[in-house]
Design a protein around this motif. Structure first.
Motif, PDB file in Angstrom:
ATOM      1  N   ILE A  36      22.506   9.770  36.910  1.00 17.78           N
ATOM      2  CA  ILE A  36      23.777  10.231  37.750  1.00 17.78           C
ATOM      3  C   ILE A  36      23.868  11.876  36.860  1.00 17.78           C
ATOM      4  O   ILE A  36      23.357  11.673  35.400  1.00 17.78           O
ATOM      5  CB  ILE A  36      25.533   9.781  37.705  1.00 17.78           C
ATOM      6  N   GLU A  38      25.650  14.146  35.809  1.00 14.73           N
ATOM      7  CA  GLU A  38      26.299  13.947  34.723  1.00 14.73           C
ATOM      8  C   GLU A  38      25.885  13.498  33.165  1.00 14.73           C
ATOM      9  O   GLU A  38      25.268  14.162  32.289  1.00 14.73           O
ATOM     10  CB  GLU A  38      27.801  13.817  34.584  1.00 14.73           C
ATOM     11  N   GLU A  39      25.176  12.771  33.642  1.00 16.10           N
ATOM     12  CA  GLU A  39      24.440  11.580  31.935  1.00 16.10           C
ATOM     13  C   GLU A  39      22.841  12.038  31.647  1.00 16.10           C
ATOM     14  O   GLU A  39      22.988  12.528  30.835  1.00 16.10           O
ATOM     15  CB  GLU A  39      24.447  10.254  32.776  1.00 16.10           C
ATOM     16  N   ILE A  41      22.474  15.430  32.706  1.00 19.57           N
ATOM     17  CA  ILE A  41      22.790  16.295  31.100  1.00 19.57           C
ATOM     18  C   ILE A  41      22.965  16.365  30.015  1.00 19.57           C
ATOM     19  O   ILE A  41      22.795  17.027  29.018  1.00 19.57           O
ATOM     20  CB  ILE A  41      24.129  17.569  32.043  1.00 19.57           C
ATOM     21  N   ALA A  42      24.445  14.758  29.733  1.00 22.54           N
ATOM     22  CA  ALA A  42      24.876  14.864  28.251  1.00 22.54           C
ATOM     23  C   ALA A  42      23.360  14.336  27.946  1.00 22.54           C
ATOM     24  O   ALA A  42      23.317  15.052  26.227  1.00 22.54           O
ATOM     25  CB  ALA A  42      25.261  13.417  28.925  1.00 22.54           C
ATOM     26  N   ASN A  45      21.810  17.462  27.107  1.00 21.84           N
ATOM     27  CA  ASN A  45      22.319  18.569  25.550  1.00 21.84           C
ATOM     28  C   ASN A  45      21.558  17.986  24.055  1.00 21.84           C
ATOM     29  O   ASN A  45      21.634  18.358  22.974  1.00 21.84           O
ATOM     30  CB  ASN A  45      23.433  17.878  26.022  1.00 21.84           C
ATOM     31  N   ASP A  49      19.987  18.592  20.364  1.00 22.47           N
ATOM     32  CA  ASP A  49      21.051  18.936  19.595  1.00 22.47           C
ATOM     33  C   ASP A  49      19.792  17.958  18.332  1.00 22.47           C
ATOM     34  O   ASP A  49      19.792  19.368  17.216  1.00 22.47           O
ATOM     35  CB  ASP A  49      21.689  17.538  19.602  1.00 22.47           C
ATOM     36  N   TYR A 138      29.493  13.500  17.543  1.00 23.17           N
ATOM     37  CA  TYR A 138      29.668  13.859  19.365  1.00 23.17           C
ATOM     38  C   TYR A 138      29.030  12.790  19.714  1.00 23.17           C
ATOM     39  O   TYR A 138      28.848  12.116  20.698  1.00 23.17           O
ATOM     40  CB  TYR A 138      28.918  14.827  19.429  1.00 23.17           C
ATOM     41  N   ARG A 141      29.874   9.458  19.293  1.00 30.24           N
ATOM     42  CA  ARG A 141      30.421   8.612  20.576  1.00 30.24           C
ATOM     43  C   ARG A 141      30.371   8.566  21.800  1.00 30.24           C
ATOM     44  O   ARG A 141      30.555   7.459  22.685  1.00 30.24           O
ATOM     45  CB  ARG A 141      31.914   9.775  20.866  1.00 30.24           C
ATOM     46  N   HIS A 142      29.312   9.297  22.395  1.00 30.23           N
ATOM     47  CA  HIS A 142      28.510   9.295  23.287  1.00 30.23           C
ATOM     48  C   HIS A 142      28.418   7.444  23.513  1.00 30.23           C
ATOM     49  O   HIS A 142      28.265   6.758  24.520  1.00 30.23           O
ATOM     50  CB  HIS A 142      27.191  10.616  23.937  1.00 30.23           C
ATOM     51  N   GLN A 145      30.902   4.849  23.517  1.00 31.33           N
ATOM     52  CA  GLN A 145      31.064   4.461  24.221  1.00 31.33           C
ATOM     53  C   GLN A 145      30.325   4.169  25.493  1.00 31.33           C
ATOM     54  O   GLN A 145      30.869   2.724  26.343  1.00 31.33           O
ATOM     55  CB  GLN A 145      31.860   5.450  25.165  1.00 31.33           C
ATOM     56  N   TRP A 146      29.179   4.057  25.198  1.00 25.25           N
ATOM     57  CA  TRP A 146      28.651   3.591  26.626  1.00 25.25           C
ATOM     58  C   TRP A 146      28.233   1.917  26.596  1.00 25.25           C
ATOM     59  O   TRP A 146      28.333   0.865  27.264  1.00 25.25           O
ATOM     60  CB  TRP A 146      26.795   4.325  26.787  1.00 25.25           C
ATOM     61  N   ARG A 149      30.570  -0.327  27.174  1.00 25.42           N
ATOM     62  CA  ARG A 149      30.946  -0.498  29.035  1.00 25.42           C
ATOM     63  C   ARG A 149      29.665  -1.346  29.482  1.00 25.42           C
ATOM     64  O   ARG A 149      29.651  -2.043  30.552  1.00 25.42           O
ATOM     65  CB  ARG A 149      30.420   1.542  30.098  1.00 25.42           C
TER      66      ARG A 149
ATOM     67  N   TRP B  14      31.200   6.933  41.280  1.00 31.63           N
ATOM     68  CA  TRP B  14      32.307   7.641  40.283  1.00 31.63           C
ATOM     69  C   TRP B  14      33.280   7.767  40.561  1.00 31.63           C
ATOM     70  O   TRP B  14      33.693   9.134  41.202  1.00 31.63           O
ATOM     71  CB  TRP B  14      31.690   7.572  38.764  1.00 31.63           C
ATOM     72  N   GLU B  41      37.593   8.487  29.598  1.00 28.87           N
ATOM     73  CA  GLU B  41      36.658   9.270  27.954  1.00 28.87           C
ATOM     74  C   GLU B  41      35.411   9.568  28.980  1.00 28.87           C
ATOM     75  O   GLU B  41      34.941  10.591  28.470  1.00 28.87           O
ATOM     76  CB  GLU B  41      36.678   7.453  27.705  1.00 28.87           C
ATOM     77  N   GLN B  45      33.962  12.933  28.481  1.00 29.40           N
ATOM     78  CA  GLN B  45      32.923  13.388  27.050  1.00 29.40           C
ATOM     79  C   GLN B  45      31.287  14.809  28.718  1.00 29.40           C
ATOM     80  O   GLN B  45      31.368  14.995  28.576  1.00 29.40           O
ATOM     81  CB  GLN B  45      32.004  12.537  27.615  1.00 29.40           C
ATOM     82  N   ASN B  46      31.790  13.664  30.073  1.00 31.75           N
ATOM     83  CA  ASN B  46      31.048  14.522  31.247  1.00 31.75           C
ATOM     84  C   ASN B  46      31.596  16.097  30.940  1.00 31.75           C
ATOM     85  O   ASN B  46      30.411  16.883  31.244  1.00 31.75           O
ATOM     86  CB  ASN B  46      30.775  14.072  32.269  1.00 31.75           C
ATOM     87  N   ARG B  48      32.650  17.897  29.278  1.00 32.59           N
ATOM     88  CA  ARG B  48      32.604  18.463  27.580  1.00 32.59           C
ATOM     89  C   ARG B  48      30.416  18.981  27.975  1.00 32.59           C
ATOM     90  O   ARG B  48      30.500  20.131  27.877  1.00 32.59           O
ATOM     91  CB  ARG B  48      32.616  17.811  26.415  1.00 32.59           C
ATOM     92  N   ASP B  49      29.832  18.483  28.302  1.00 28.25           N
ATOM     93  CA  ASP B  49      28.946  18.483  28.524  1.00 28.25           C
ATOM     94  C   ASP B  49      28.050  18.860  29.744  1.00 28.25           C
ATOM     95  O   ASP B  49      27.536  19.642  29.402  1.00 28.25           O
ATOM     96  CB  ASP B  49      27.620  17.156  28.654  1.00 28.25           C
ATOM     97  N   VAL B  50      28.991  18.995  30.619  1.00 27.33           N
ATOM     98  CA  VAL B  50      28.409  20.044  31.550  1.00 27.33           C
ATOM     99  C   VAL B  50      29.123  21.543  31.391  1.00 27.33           C
ATOM    100  O   VAL B  50      28.324  22.535  31.526  1.00 27.33           O
ATOM    101  CB  VAL B  50      28.938  19.426  33.025  1.00 27.33           C
ATOM    102  N   ARG B  53      29.539  23.338  26.606  1.00 22.67           N
ATOM    103  CA  ARG B  53      28.828  22.955  25.380  1.00 22.67           C
ATOM    104  C   ARG B  53      28.602  24.289  25.133  1.00 22.67           C
ATOM    105  O   ARG B  53      28.353  24.694  23.845  1.00 22.67           O
ATOM    106  CB  ARG B  53      27.512  22.416  25.937  1.00 22.67           C
TER     107      ARG B  53
END
Lengths: 255, 105
Positions: A36, A38-39, A41-42, A45, A49, A138, A141-142, A145-146, A149, B14, B41, B45-46, B48-50, B53
């Motif tokens: 997805i 958003e993921e 991008i996560a 990111n 780092d 961070y 945390r990411h 959490q995954w 889930r 989602w 949660e 996080q999403n 924050r990342d979008v 950051r």
């Protein structure tokens, strides 16, 4: 500031840097492919780092060697045999579950390691560690959490995650081997003896894996190791050939 | 092939969340955009990342888009038109907009 110039110091910094670079590169392979947006991008990111931390560590290593090597030279013009990263971080992505499990196994270790490196008597490393710890918390945390889930998600996500934990577990003992380089630098307060991190790491991992309704594997007698001496799995060569191709085809190119 | 392997229907996405970013103390949270998130949660996080950051961020609020109660276009005439010719009824006729000193103090 006291100048500490030993081959051990450079070797140690390169190890830390290689761990971050290779893990970051693996994550970057998800760019444009994550489940997805958003993921996507996560993950990228987090990749940035990792590569950013590696960049600082390589530059510090080059400085400590007292030569003019740049981070780019260290990264693009070494062979797999010269890379010093843990075998864990070079393992392929396979699927999202494997990526998350690999990340979590490292993130947990990374927090414990860099928390202590903040007190390193080698000031440049302590400085890098202070920045890295924030980022690693961070990342943890990411990934944690995954894990919860995925483990406690659908039948398929549970199976894939358990499979990833089982497959990657054998690479984790390598993180806690304290060899001569580490012992020498730890005696000077520069490095952290990673064997001392194992117990806390295991407790955290055991609790997380159980919370995710997954089973903690039993460590076999055969430990996969060798990364610190340049003995890598077949996967690193493929990764490097892709990562290095442009720099090697067009040396000195600027972009 | 089992059914679970087929592509998800568009409504299997989602949940949608609205993201509000506060850049520093004494500033309001402002709407930054929306993101998808499996749960609170994950959505945080999403967000924050979008959205957070790169820029300066002090705090993030998220709220599931479904939970926002909004007027509809049909409401416009009865809600807004009666006041449009009486600007002195609007609080901002007398003083500040969001960007003004009021929020910086």
């Amino acid at each position: 500031m006291e100048k500490i110039k030993t081959p051990a110091l450079s070797e140690y910094l390169i190890r830390l840097a290689d761990d971050r670079l290779i893990l970051g590169h693996r994550l970057s392979e998800w760019c444009g492919h994550a489940p997805i947006l958003e993921e996507d991008i996560a993950l990228t990111n987090i990749a940035l780092d990792c590569i950013g931390q590696a960049n600082f560590l390589y530059s510090t290593a080059a400085e400590s060697e007292g030569n003019n090597r740049t981070a780019d030279e260290i990264v693009y013009f070494r062979e797999a045999l010269e890379y010093r990263n843990l075998l864990l971080v070079e393992q392929p992505n396979i699927d999202f579950a494997s990526t998350i499990v690999r990340q979590l196994l490292y993130d947990t270790y990374g927090i414990l390691l860099y928390e202590q490196l903040q007190q390193s008597t080698f000031k440049p490393l302590a400085g890098i560690a202070q920045k890295a710890v924030k980022e690693l918390r961070y990342h943890f945390r990411h990934s944690s959490q995954w894990l919860l889930r995925l483990g406690d998600g659908t039948v398929e996500s549970h199976l894939r995650t358990q499979n990833a934990v089982d497959k990657l577990w054998k690479y984790t003992d390598e993180m806690f081997i304290s060899d001569a380089v580490e012992v020498e630098l730890a005696a000077k307060g520069i490095a952290v003896k990673s064997e001392a991190l194992k117990e806390r790491w295991f407790t955290i991992m055991r609790d997380l894996i159980s919370s995710a309704t997954l089973t903690v594997p039993v460590q076999g007698s055969f430990i996969r190791k060798g990364g610190r001496e340049g003995k890598h799995s077949e996967h690193l060569g493929h990764l490097l050939s892709e990562m290095q191709i442009v720099a090697r085809s067009y040396p000195d190119i600027v972009w | 092939m089992s059914k679970t392997n087929s592509l998800p229907e568009p409504n299997d996405q989602w949940n949608l969340w609205e993201v509000f970013i506060q850049e520093s103390d004494n500033e309001p949270h402002r709407h930054a955009g929306s993101i998808r998130g499996a749960d609170a949660e994950n959505a945080l996080q999403n967000a924050r990342d979008v959205f957070a950051r790169r820029g300066k961020t002090k705090s993030i609020w998220i709220v599931q888009s479904d939970h926002i109660v909004a007027t509809t276009t049909g409401d416009s005439a009865s809600f807004f038109d009666p006041t449009s010719d009486k600007v002195y009824r609007h609080p901002h006729f007398y003083k500040h907009t969001l960007d003004d000193e009021l929020w910086k103090k």
